[in-house]
Write an enzyme that holds these catalytic residues in place. Structure first.
Site, mmCIF file in Angstrom:
data_model
loop_
_atom_site.group_PDB
_atom_site.id
_atom_site.type_symbol
_atom_site.label_atom_id
_atom_site.label_comp_id
_atom_site.label_asym_id
_atom_site.label_seq_id
_atom_site.Cartn_x
_atom_site.Cartn_y
_atom_site.Cartn_z
ATOM 1 N N HIS A 11 0.819 -1.223 0.000
ATOM 2 C CA HIS A 11 0.000 0.000 0.000
ATOM 3 C C HIS A 11 0.852 1.273 0.000
ATOM 4 C CE1 HIS A 11 -3.669 -2.230 0.423
ATOM 5 N NE2 HIS A 11 -3.310 -2.758 1.578
ATOM 6 N N HIS A 52 -6.335 -7.200 -0.677
ATOM 7 C CA HIS A 52 -6.534 -5.766 -0.930
ATOM 8 C C HIS A 52 -5.705 -5.316 -2.141
ATOM 9 C CE1 HIS A 52 -7.103 -6.457 3.456
ATOM 10 N NE2 HIS A 52 -8.168 -5.719 3.250
ATOM 11 N N ASP A 54 -4.327 -12.954 2.989
ATOM 12 C CA ASP A 54 -5.662 -12.599 3.489
ATOM 13 C C ASP A 54 -6.842 -12.954 2.581
ATOM 14 O OD1 ASP A 54 -4.657 -10.588 1.886
ATOM 15 O OD2 ASP A 54 -4.878 -8.985 3.349
HETATM 16 ZN ZN ZN Z 1 -4.341 -7.219 2.515
#
Ligand code: ZN
Length: 343
Positions: free
Chosen positions: A160, A198, A285
């Site tokens: 990120h 994500h 995840d």
């Molecule tokens: Zn993640």
């Protein structure tokens, strides 16, 4: 295969995070890395080596000098402001505010160099982040020197982190730093395959206008899931990077049938790019029991991920990203690696 890990990555010890409108116990915990390390030892995957120190130069190839200066000086500034505990930004230069000014106040600077309030900074966080980047670089050097595969047990994660902003538990973009290092060591074309639940918004931003580093990301639809403002299917790169960026946003609840089909498409994109080195942003995840995610992959599916990636026949660097079902993290992570080795 060899793995790289340092206990000093555990110095980042967030205690709480902003979640569902409350301050709740942090989930990006040091124990995550310990479970993975213990599983590597349990199955006898291979030697675990300490990272070397690469210094600031390879970080500057990806992140801006002003961002690195801010992070280098942050702890002293935090103390000088009479603050203790963890720092959280809360005010950002969004559209309609000025992005061309750098405030002097610590809260202004925190907003300038971040994009969310999800990344608490403690006294040793930056030190741990730099060692995490060294872990990725040490494993990347193994690949540059001819190893067919290596695993960087990075923590805190990186995907990120943008050129000049931290966020999403990430301070330095380990996968991007490793990919750029591999380019600098002679790889002509590098593919980063991000399988974290994500979207890897930081990695996409860093390479969005680059034609030499392909970015492929499989993730939850950002209309429904963090990071919300990047990761849509129509983001295909710009300028020289046009056609080198592909996103596979998937609905919440996706299981192996849908996820594996997207992985297959991504692998075909990697093969047709003519890449000579693969970096995998290895988030665990997508797992069905992950406490902050909503995909449905099972532990055996992680073995399949490794086996499918192996079919590409490329030198492959695995860089650990997210994954918060802590007790299952070791098994799921090492399943990818043994799936790769056994295929
Ligand atoms: Zn993640």
């Amino acid at each position: 295969m060899k793995s790289v890990f340092s206990q000093r990555q555990l110095l980042h010890t967030p205690s709480k995070e902003l979640s569902d409108g409350e301050m709740r116990p942090a989930v990006e915990l040091p124990a995550r890395a310990e479970y993975v390390r213990d599983r590597i030892l349990e199955v006898g995957l291979g030697e675990i080596v300490e990272p070397s120190t690469f210094g600031r130069a390879p970080l500057e190839r990806v992140h801006t000098t002003d961002y690195l200066d801010f992070m280098d000086g942050f702890h002293a500034m935090h103390e000088a402001a009479g603050r203790s505990g963890e720092a959280f930004p809360f005010c950002w230069p969004t559209k309609g505010l000025r992005c061309d000014v750098t405030p002097r106040h610590i809260d202004g600077l925190l907003g300038r160099y971040s994009f969310d309030a999800g990344t608490p900074i403690g006294p040793m966080s930056w030190e741990a982040a730099k060692i995490s980047a060294d872990t990725a670089l040490t494993a990347a050097r193994m690949i540059a020197e001819g190893a067919p595969v290596a695993f960087a047990l990075c923590r805190p994660p990186g995907h990120h982190a943008m050129t000049d902003r931290f966020g999403g538990y990430c301070f330095l973009n380990n996968a991007a730093i490793a990919a750029q290092y591999l380019r600098d060591q002679g790889a002509e074309r590098v593919t980063i395959l991000d399988v974290d639940y994500h979207h890897g918004n930081g990695t996409q931003q860093i390479f969005y206008e680059r034609g030499d580093v392909q970015f492929l990301s499989l993730h939850a639809d950002p209309a429904e899931e963090y990071p919300y403002f990047l990761g849509y299917a129509d983001e295909i790169g710009e300028g020289e990077g046009e056609g080198a960026n592909y996103n596979w946003p998937m609905p919440l609840g996706t299981d192996w049938a849908g996820w594996g089909a997207s992985l297959d498409e991504a692998c075909k994109r990697a093969a047709s790019f003519g890449t000579d080195t693969l970096v995998v942003s290895l988030g665990l995840d997508p797992f069905e029991r992950d406490p902050i995610s909503k995909f449905k992959l099972k532990s055996d599916d992680f073995t399949r991920i490794g086996a499918r990636i192996r079919k590409l026949g490329l030198p492959t660097l695995f860089v650990m990203e997210g994954g918060y079902a802590i007790d299952a993290l070791g098994v799921n992570c090492v399943n990818v690696l043994t799936g790769f080795e056994g295929a």
